[in-house]
Write a protein that holds these residues in place. Structure first.
Motif, PDB file in Angstrom:
ATOM      1  N   GLU A  77       0.812  -1.208   0.000  1.00 58.29           N
ATOM      2  CA  GLU A  77       0.000   0.000   0.000  1.00 58.29           C
ATOM      3  C   GLU A  77       0.849   1.262   0.000  1.00 58.29           C
ATOM      4  OE1 GLU A  77      -2.907   0.012   3.060  1.00 58.29           O
ATOM      5  OE2 GLU A  77      -3.823  -1.885   2.443  1.00 58.29           O
ATOM      6  N   ASP A  78       0.298   2.325  -0.589  1.00 57.95           N
ATOM      7  CA  ASP A  78       0.939   3.642  -0.625  1.00 57.95           C
ATOM      8  C   ASP A  78       2.322   3.591  -1.267  1.00 57.95           C
ATOM      9  OD1 ASP A  78      -1.227   4.977   0.679  1.00 57.95           O
ATOM     10  OD2 ASP A  78      -0.524   4.115   2.563  1.00 57.95           O
ATOM     11  N   ARG A  79       2.470   2.723  -2.242  1.00 56.56           N
ATOM     12  CA  ARG A  79       3.717   2.619  -2.991  1.00 56.56           C
ATOM     13  C   ARG A  79       3.394   2.538  -4.477  1.00 56.56           C
ATOM     14  NH1 ARG A  79       4.836   3.523   1.446  1.00 56.56           N
ATOM     15  NH2 ARG A  79       6.476   2.672   2.774  1.00 56.56           N
ATOM     16  N   ILE A  80       4.322   3.043  -5.308  1.00 54.35           N
ATOM     17  CA  ILE A  80       4.227   2.933  -6.758  1.00 54.35           C
ATOM     18  C   ILE A  80       5.370   2.037  -7.223  1.00 54.35           C
ATOM     19  CG2 ILE A  80       4.287   4.155  -8.961  1.00 54.35           C
ATOM     20  CD1 ILE A  80       3.390   6.680  -7.374  1.00 54.35           C
ATOM     21  N   GLY A  81       5.069   0.950  -7.899  1.00 57.32           N
ATOM     22  CA  GLY A  81       6.106   0.056  -8.395  1.00 57.32           C
ATOM     23  C   GLY A  81       6.737   0.596  -9.666  1.00 57.32           C
ATOM     24  N   LEU A  82       8.059   0.682  -9.687  1.00 60.48           N
ATOM     25  CA  LEU A  82       8.770   1.256 -10.831  1.00 60.48           C
ATOM     26  C   LEU A  82       9.648   0.249 -11.568  1.00 60.48           C
ATOM     27  CD1 LEU A  82       9.905   4.636  -9.202  1.00 60.48           C
ATOM     28  CD2 LEU A  82       7.890   4.226 -10.640  1.00 60.48           C
ATOM     29  N   ALA A  92      -8.420  -9.369 -14.259  1.00 62.82           N
ATOM     30  CA  ALA A  92      -9.479  -8.665 -14.985  1.00 62.82           C
ATOM     31  C   ALA A  92      -9.484  -7.182 -14.668  1.00 62.82           C
ATOM     32  CB  ALA A  92     -10.836  -9.276 -14.645  1.00 62.82           C
ATOM     33  N   ASP A  93      -8.567  -6.729 -13.807  1.00 62.13           N
ATOM     34  CA  ASP A  93      -8.473  -5.317 -13.452  1.00 62.13           C
ATOM     35  C   ASP A  93      -7.603  -4.567 -14.451  1.00 62.13           C
ATOM     36  OD1 ASP A  93      -9.412  -4.827 -10.276  1.00 62.13           O
ATOM     37  OD2 ASP A  93      -8.998  -6.890 -10.854  1.00 62.13           O
ATOM     38  N   VAL A  94      -7.914  -3.286 -14.654  1.00 63.06           N
ATOM     39  CA  VAL A  94      -7.134  -2.424 -15.542  1.00 63.06           C
ATOM     40  C   VAL A  94      -6.126  -1.641 -14.707  1.00 63.06           C
ATOM     41  CG1 VAL A  94      -7.247  -0.551 -17.230  1.00 63.06           C
ATOM     42  CG2 VAL A  94      -9.071  -2.256 -17.132  1.00 63.06           C
ATOM     43  N   PHE A  95      -4.902  -1.512 -15.206  1.00 61.27           N
ATOM     44  CA  PHE A  95      -3.824  -0.823 -14.504  1.00 61.27           C
ATOM     45  C   PHE A  95      -3.363   0.381 -15.328  1.00 61.27           C
ATOM     46  CE2 PHE A  95      -3.883  -5.016 -12.737  1.00 61.27           C
ATOM     47  CZ  PHE A  95      -3.494  -4.861 -11.408  1.00 61.27           C
ATOM     48  N   PRO A  96      -4.033   1.514 -15.231  1.00 66.15           N
ATOM     49  CA  PRO A  96      -3.635   2.701 -16.006  1.00 66.15           C
ATOM     50  C   PRO A  96      -2.694   3.601 -15.214  1.00 66.15           C
ATOM     51  CG  PRO A  96      -5.768   3.094 -15.004  1.00 66.15           C
ATOM     52  CD  PRO A  96      -5.322   1.723 -14.547  1.00 66.15           C
ATOM     53  N   GLY A  97      -1.863   4.346 -15.932  1.00 68.09           N
ATOM     54  CA  GLY A  97      -1.133   5.445 -15.318  1.00 68.09           C
ATOM     55  C   GLY A  97       0.248   5.157 -14.795  1.00 68.09           C
ATOM     56  N   TYR A  98       0.547   3.919 -14.432  1.00 67.59           N
ATOM     57  CA  TYR A  98       1.842   3.584 -13.852  1.00 67.59           C
ATOM     58  C   TYR A  98       2.500   2.459 -14.631  1.00 67.59           C
ATOM     59  CZ  TYR A  98       0.266   6.366  -9.878  1.00 67.59           C
ATOM     60  OH  TYR A  98      -0.186   7.389  -9.086  1.00 67.59           O
ATOM     61  N   PRO A  99       3.836   2.286 -14.471  1.00 70.63           N
ATOM     62  CA  PRO A  99       4.535   1.249 -15.236  1.00 70.63           C
ATOM     63  C   PRO A  99       4.075  -0.160 -14.861  1.00 70.63           C
ATOM     64  CG  PRO A  99       6.088   2.821 -14.276  1.00 70.63           C
ATOM     65  CD  PRO A  99       4.761   3.100 -13.657  1.00 70.63           C
ATOM     66  N   ILE A 100       4.181  -1.069 -15.806  1.00 65.42           N
ATOM     67  CA  ILE A 100       4.099  -2.501 -15.577  1.00 65.42           C
ATOM     68  C   ILE A 100       5.470  -3.049 -15.949  1.00 65.42           C
ATOM     69  CG2 ILE A 100       3.035  -4.671 -16.303  1.00 65.42           C
ATOM     70  CD1 ILE A 100       0.526  -2.998 -17.023  1.00 65.42           C
ATOM     71  N   THR A 101       6.103  -3.813 -15.059  1.00 61.92           N
ATOM     72  CA  THR A 101       7.474  -4.252 -15.329  1.00 61.92           C
ATOM     73  C   THR A 101       7.670  -5.721 -14.987  1.00 61.92           C
ATOM     74  OG1 THR A 101       8.228  -3.525 -13.130  1.00 61.92           O
ATOM     75  CG2 THR A 101       8.448  -1.956 -14.937  1.00 61.92           C
ATOM     76  N   PHE A 102       8.446  -6.413 -15.821  1.00 62.76           N
ATOM     77  CA  PHE A 102       8.855  -7.790 -15.566  1.00 62.76           C
ATOM     78  C   PHE A 102      10.066  -7.815 -14.639  1.00 62.76           C
ATOM     79  CE2 PHE A 102       6.598  -8.826 -19.528  1.00 62.76           C
ATOM     80  CZ  PHE A 102       6.108 -10.101 -19.268  1.00 62.76           C
ATOM     81  N   SER A 103      10.160  -8.853 -13.808  1.00 65.92           N
ATOM     82  CA  SER A 103      11.376  -9.105 -13.054  1.00 65.92           C
ATOM     83  C   SER A 103      12.438  -9.651 -14.001  1.00 65.92           C
ATOM     84  CB  SER A 103      11.108 -10.105 -11.930  1.00 65.92           C
ATOM     85  OG  SER A 103      10.831 -11.392 -12.474  1.00 65.92           O
ATOM     86  N   PRO A 104      13.728  -9.672 -13.578  1.00 68.11           N
ATOM     87  CA  PRO A 104      14.788 -10.167 -14.471  1.00 68.11           C
ATOM     88  C   PRO A 104      14.548 -11.597 -14.967  1.00 68.11           C
ATOM     89  CG  PRO A 104      15.752  -8.954 -12.656  1.00 68.11           C
ATOM     90  CD  PRO A 104      14.289  -9.060 -12.354  1.00 68.11           C
ATOM     91  N   SER A 105      13.948 -12.463 -14.132  1.00 69.57           N
ATOM     92  CA  SER A 105      13.714 -13.843 -14.546  1.00 69.57           C
ATOM     93  C   SER A 105      12.543 -13.969 -15.501  1.00 69.57           C
ATOM     94  CB  SER A 105      13.433 -14.717 -13.313  1.00 69.57           C
ATOM     95  OG  SER A 105      12.153 -14.407 -12.771  1.00 69.57           O
ATOM     96  N   GLY A 106      11.694 -12.929 -15.573  1.00 63.71           N
ATOM     97  CA  GLY A 106      10.493 -13.005 -16.376  1.00 63.71           C
ATOM     98  C   GLY A 106       9.373 -13.782 -15.713  1.00 63.71           C
TER      99      GLY A 106
END
Length: 367
Positions: A64-69, A327-341
């Motif tokens: 909570e209260d964090r943005i994943g980058l 089924a949720d939409v994630f707008p506005g912030y990055p979506i990122t893979f971990s190094p292992s994928g």
């Protein structure tokens, strides 16, 4: 309407869905543990649970209260936190490194400005970010090593658009100036101008990227341009482009295009052939992101068609299966893979009482 052009999504029936939220820091009330594939997933009641594909996920964690980058490594996350130093001070966003195993947080040195639009180098050793007074204002570019979080300024003050610039490899950053000029900065501290402001479509340049032989960017006219600095040629290769994200090897570009009112499409553009391969269509697409090996693309889609919005992973090569994680939409912030994928980081804003807050989800899925 959202349409998948490859094999159908893995989330096709109600039996494949479950309301889930992962465990976050603090508190244990209102939690129920559900076993999936031998792993524990914690469900938190009445906290805007995600609708996820339980057949695809191994585990899910909620912060909570964090943005994943992004991911420094498989177990260290680059995140941001919104904070207010005093009652009358401006609210600002600060970056931090977070170890989910220990809960340790190491903040980057702060200033009076927001630390925004961060991107880790491919090896996770450094982060390129901007300091800006506002989301859409001009910005100053910085690079900081993740080992000591010491920032180095790489541009003039307020000299670049806040959302622009990216790593082309572990040693170089490509970015556009406010006048449309294109520059390359290297970790030795040198800056080279590649193209001047008179280049075609250069007004409002964004999504600058580089391959072995060319530079691509979206011009202010919404066209994707291919520029060859050595030969001085510039040509438009795609129309109505909203977002362009190059694959790690530079052979493909994921394009989000505006096809009409509330109509958008996702396609793969081949740098070698100049042809596009359609992937999906819907009303909007958010934050497309390549896995480190370039074999898959993650993205969030919004659709007017029931059951066709959500978070998806699709293979880069034709013939593979597109999997829906949520089924949720994630707008506005990055979506990122971990190094292992094997993991994704995705953030969204949810309503809680009288305020909105940001929640980041760490998803481990079956490969």
């Amino acid at each position: 309407m959202f349409k998948m052009f490859g094999k159908k999504s893995a989330l096709t029936a109600a039996a494949g869905c479950l309301l889930l939220s992962g465990c976050g820091p603090g508190g244990t009330e209102g939690r129920e543990v559900i076993r999936l594939a031998g792993k524990s997933i914690t469900v938190i009641e009445n906290q805007n649970e995600l609708v996820v594909n339980k057949a695809a996920l191994i585990s899910l964690e909620r912060y909570e209260d964090r943005i994943g980058l992004g991911w420094v490594d498989e177990d260290t996350l680059l995140m941001a936190k919104t904070e207010q130093s005093s009652l009358n001070a401006l609210i600002r966003q600060r970056m931090l490194l977070f170890d989910p195993g220990t809960g340790k947080e190491d903040f980057f040195p702060g200033s009076a400005y927001n630390q925004v639009e961060a991107e880790l180098s491919p090896d996770g050793s450094a982060v390129f970010y901007k300091e800006s007074e506002g989301v859409n204002a001009s910005a100053t570019g910085y690079v900081a090593r993740t080992s000591d979080r010491t920032p180095v300024r790489i541009t003039e003050d307020n000299a670049i658009p806040v959302k622009e610039g990216r790593w082309t490899d572990n040693g170089h950053i490509l970015y556009a100036g406010l006048d449309g000029s294109l520059y390359v900065w290297d970790t030795g501290g040198r800056t080279q101008k590649l193209l001047g402001p008179g280049t075609a479509g250069a007004t409002g340049v964004r999504s600058v990227m580089r391959t072995d032989s060319a530079v691509f960017y979206i011009g202010g006219d919404g066209r994707l341009y291919e520029a060859r600095p050595d030969g001085g040629t510039v040509s438009a290769v795609a129309e109505r482009v909203q977002t362009a994200v190059p694959s790690p090897d530079g052979t493909r570009i994921a394009l989000v295009k505006a096809d009409g009112p509330r109509q958008a499409s996702l396609s793969f553009y081949s740098v070698q052939t100049g042809k596009e391969r359609p992937i999906a269509s819907g009303t909007a697409f958010h934050s497309p992101c390549w896995s480190g090996d370039g074999s898959r693309l993650a993205y969030s889609a919004a659709s007017d068609r029931a059951g066709q919005s959500g978070l998806f992973i699709t293979p880069a090569d034709p013939g593979g299966e597109t999997v829906q994680l949520s089924a949720d939409v994630f707008p506005g912030y990055p979506i990122t893979f971990s190094p292992s994928g094997r993991q994704l980081l995705a953030s969204k804003v949810i309503a809680e009482g009288s305020r909105n807050k940001t929640v980041t989800y760490r998803m481990t899925f079956k490969k």
